[in-house]
Motif scaffolding. Structure first.
Motif, PDB file in Angstrom:
ATOM      1  N   ARG A   9     125.801  32.796  32.470  1.00  0.00           N
ATOM      2  CA  ARG A   9     124.477  32.608  31.870  1.00  0.00           C
ATOM      3  C   ARG A   9     124.336  33.556  30.693  1.00  0.00           C
ATOM      4  N   LEU A  10     123.761  33.042  29.607  1.00  0.00           N
ATOM      5  CA  LEU A  10     123.512  33.828  28.402  1.00  0.00           C
ATOM      6  C   LEU A  10     122.015  33.763  28.110  1.00  0.00           C
ATOM      7  N   THR A  11     121.389  34.926  28.060  1.00  0.00           N
ATOM      8  CA  THR A  11     119.939  35.004  27.897  1.00  0.00           C
ATOM      9  C   THR A  11     119.589  35.860  26.694  1.00  0.00           C
ATOM     10  N   LEU A  12     118.652  35.387  25.918  1.00  0.00           N
ATOM     11  CA  LEU A  12     118.098  36.128  24.788  1.00  0.00           C
ATOM     12  C   LEU A  12     116.762  36.723  25.215  1.00  0.00           C
ATOM     13  N   CYS A  13     116.606  38.007  24.996  1.00  0.00           N
ATOM     14  CA  CYS A  13     115.367  38.715  25.321  1.00  0.00           C
ATOM     15  C   CYS A  13     114.187  38.103  24.573  1.00  0.00           C
ATOM     16  N   THR A  14     113.095  37.868  25.284  1.00  0.00           N
ATOM     17  CA  THR A  14     111.897  37.264  24.707  1.00  0.00           C
ATOM     18  C   THR A  14     111.357  38.069  23.523  1.00  0.00           C
ATOM     19  N   GLN A  15     111.174  39.371  23.712  1.00  0.00           N
ATOM     20  CA  GLN A  15     110.625  40.203  22.640  1.00  0.00           C
ATOM     21  C   GLN A  15     111.573  40.295  21.454  1.00  0.00           C
ATOM     22  N   CYS A  16     112.870  40.390  21.738  1.00  0.00           N
ATOM     23  CA  CYS A  16     113.862  40.476  20.654  1.00  0.00           C
ATOM     24  C   CYS A  16     113.868  39.188  19.839  1.00  0.00           C
ATOM     25  N   ALA A  17     113.736  38.060  20.520  1.00  0.00           N
ATOM     26  CA  ALA A  17     113.669  36.772  19.827  1.00  0.00           C
ATOM     27  C   ALA A  17     112.413  36.707  18.963  1.00  0.00           C
ATOM     28  N   ALA A  18     111.280  37.112  19.520  1.00  0.00           N
ATOM     29  CA  ALA A  18     110.014  37.055  18.780  1.00  0.00           C
ATOM     30  C   ALA A  18     110.057  37.946  17.537  1.00  0.00           C
ATOM     31  N   ARG A  19     110.628  39.136  17.664  1.00  0.00           N
ATOM     32  CA  ARG A  19     110.711  40.048  16.518  1.00  0.00           C
ATOM     33  C   ARG A  19     111.572  39.486  15.387  1.00  0.00           C
ATOM     34  N   ARG A  20     112.460  38.557  15.730  1.00  0.00           N
ATOM     35  CA  ARG A  20     113.359  37.961  14.740  1.00  0.00           C
ATOM     36  C   ARG A  20     112.981  36.513  14.412  1.00  0.00           C
ATOM     37  N   ASP A  21     111.818  36.093  14.889  1.00  0.00           N
ATOM     38  CA  ASP A  21     111.340  34.717  14.674  1.00  0.00           C
ATOM     39  C   ASP A  21     112.340  33.671  15.160  1.00  0.00           C
ATOM     40  N   ILE A  22     113.004  33.955  16.288  1.00  0.00           N
ATOM     41  CA  ILE A  22     113.942  33.019  16.899  1.00  0.00           C
ATOM     42  C   ILE A  22     113.213  32.280  18.016  1.00  0.00           C
ATOM     43  N   THR A  23     113.310  30.958  18.009  1.00  0.00           N
ATOM     44  CA  THR A  23     112.678  30.142  19.044  1.00  0.00           C
ATOM     45  C   THR A  23     113.750  29.426  19.867  1.00  0.00           C
ATOM     46  N   GLU A  24     113.316  28.775  20.936  1.00  0.00           N
ATOM     47  CA  GLU A  24     114.246  28.021  21.780  1.00  0.00           C
ATOM     48  C   GLU A  24     114.940  26.909  21.007  1.00  0.00           C
ATOM     49  N   GLN A  25     114.298  26.380  19.980  1.00  0.00           N
ATOM     50  CA  GLN A  25     114.900  25.318  19.171  1.00  0.00           C
ATOM     51  C   GLN A  25     116.021  25.854  18.283  1.00  0.00           C
ATOM     52  N   ASP A  26     116.052  27.159  18.056  1.00  0.00           N
ATOM     53  CA  ASP A  26     117.024  27.774  17.151  1.00  0.00           C
ATOM     54  C   ASP A  26     118.345  28.143  17.816  1.00  0.00           C
ATOM     55  N   VAL A  27     118.339  28.376  19.123  1.00  0.00           N
ATOM     56  CA  VAL A  27     119.488  28.989  19.782  1.00  0.00           C
ATOM     57  C   VAL A  27     120.575  27.981  20.158  1.00  0.00           C
ATOM     58  N   LEU A  28     121.749  28.524  20.437  1.00  0.00           N
ATOM     59  CA  LEU A  28     122.869  27.719  20.908  1.00  0.00           C
ATOM     60  C   LEU A  28     122.483  26.964  22.176  1.00  0.00           C
ATOM     61  N   GLU A  29     123.076  25.809  22.363  1.00  0.00           N
ATOM     62  CA  GLU A  29     122.840  25.052  23.589  1.00  0.00           C
ATOM     63  C   GLU A  29     123.310  25.885  24.779  1.00  0.00           C
ATOM     64  N   GLY A  30     122.471  25.983  25.783  1.00  0.00           N
ATOM     65  CA  GLY A  30     122.805  26.740  26.981  1.00  0.00           C
ATOM     66  C   GLY A  30     122.212  28.140  27.017  1.00  0.00           C
ATOM     67  N   VAL A  31     121.700  28.629  25.894  1.00  0.00           N
ATOM     68  CA  VAL A  31     121.078  29.957  25.849  1.00  0.00           C
ATOM     69  C   VAL A  31     119.619  29.812  26.264  1.00  0.00           C
ATOM     70  N   ARG A  32     119.183  30.668  27.167  1.00  0.00           N
ATOM     71  CA  ARG A  32     117.768  30.671  27.544  1.00  0.00           C
ATOM     72  C   ARG A  32     117.110  31.900  26.955  1.00  0.00           C
ATOM     73  N   ILE A  33     115.795  31.837  26.823  1.00  0.00           N
ATOM     74  CA  ILE A  33     115.006  32.985  26.394  1.00  0.00           C
ATOM     75  C   ILE A  33     114.162  33.408  27.586  1.00  0.00           C
ATOM     76  N   ALA A  34     114.264  34.689  27.953  1.00  0.00           N
ATOM     77  CA  ALA A  34     113.513  35.194  29.108  1.00  0.00           C
ATOM     78  C   ALA A  34     113.215  36.667  28.889  1.00  0.00           C
ATOM     79  N   GLY A  35     112.277  37.176  29.687  1.00  0.00           N
ATOM     80  CA  GLY A  35     111.800  38.538  29.503  1.00  0.00           C
ATOM     81  C   GLY A  35     112.261  39.528  30.547  1.00  0.00           C
ATOM     82  N   ALA A  36     111.694  40.709  30.461  1.00  0.00           N
ATOM     83  CA  ALA A  36     112.092  41.843  31.284  1.00  0.00           C
ATOM     84  C   ALA A  36     111.958  41.571  32.780  1.00  0.00           C
TER      85      ALA A  36
END
Length: 120
Positions: free
Chosen positions: A76-103
């Motif tokens: 599983r590959l997860t992108l930190c919610t806050q880190c994504a928000a600070r970089r204006d990265i959304t779920e539509q932007d990421v590689l297939e299979g990457v989830r966005i989740a928080g602490a």
């Protein structure tokens, strides 16, 4: 019961050796049959985007796109919610299979039975 490994990587191109070590450990663990959850935080957040891993270069290291592919295939590959928000990265932007989740999700995974956690 199966062993689990949760890895948080905070480094990206700013600290290439540390970054590469985290992805390498995750990929080797996956290949060994360990249940792996790799978290992208800080500068490593950029590697959740298509094409960004191909820009990463570290002599004598496995190519980052290959490591990511192996992790996504069986881990599983997860992108930190806050880190994504600070970089204006959304779920539509990421590689297939990457989830966005928080602490909260990270803490749940890290504290689960038979789980080891590493931070790079």
């Amino acid at each position: 019961m199966a062993k689990k490994l949760v890895i948080k990587v905070t480094a990206g191109a700013d600290a290439p050796e540390r970054c590469s070590q985290a992805f390498t450990v995750a990929a080797v663990a996956v290949a060994s049959g360990v249940e792996v959850s790799l978290w992208l935080t800080g500068e490593s957040a950029w590697f959740a985007l298509p094409g960004r891993a191909a820009e990463f270069d570290l002599p004598h290291a496995a190519p980052l796109p290959d490591l990511i592919d192996s992790i996504l295939a069986a881990g599983r590959l997860t992108l930190c919610t806050q880190c994504a928000a600070r970089r204006d990265i959304t779920e539509q932007d990421v590689l297939e299979g990457v989830r966005i989740a928080g602490a909260q999700v990270f803490v749940q995974e890290a504290l689960a039975d038979d789980t080891q956690a590493l931070v790079y």
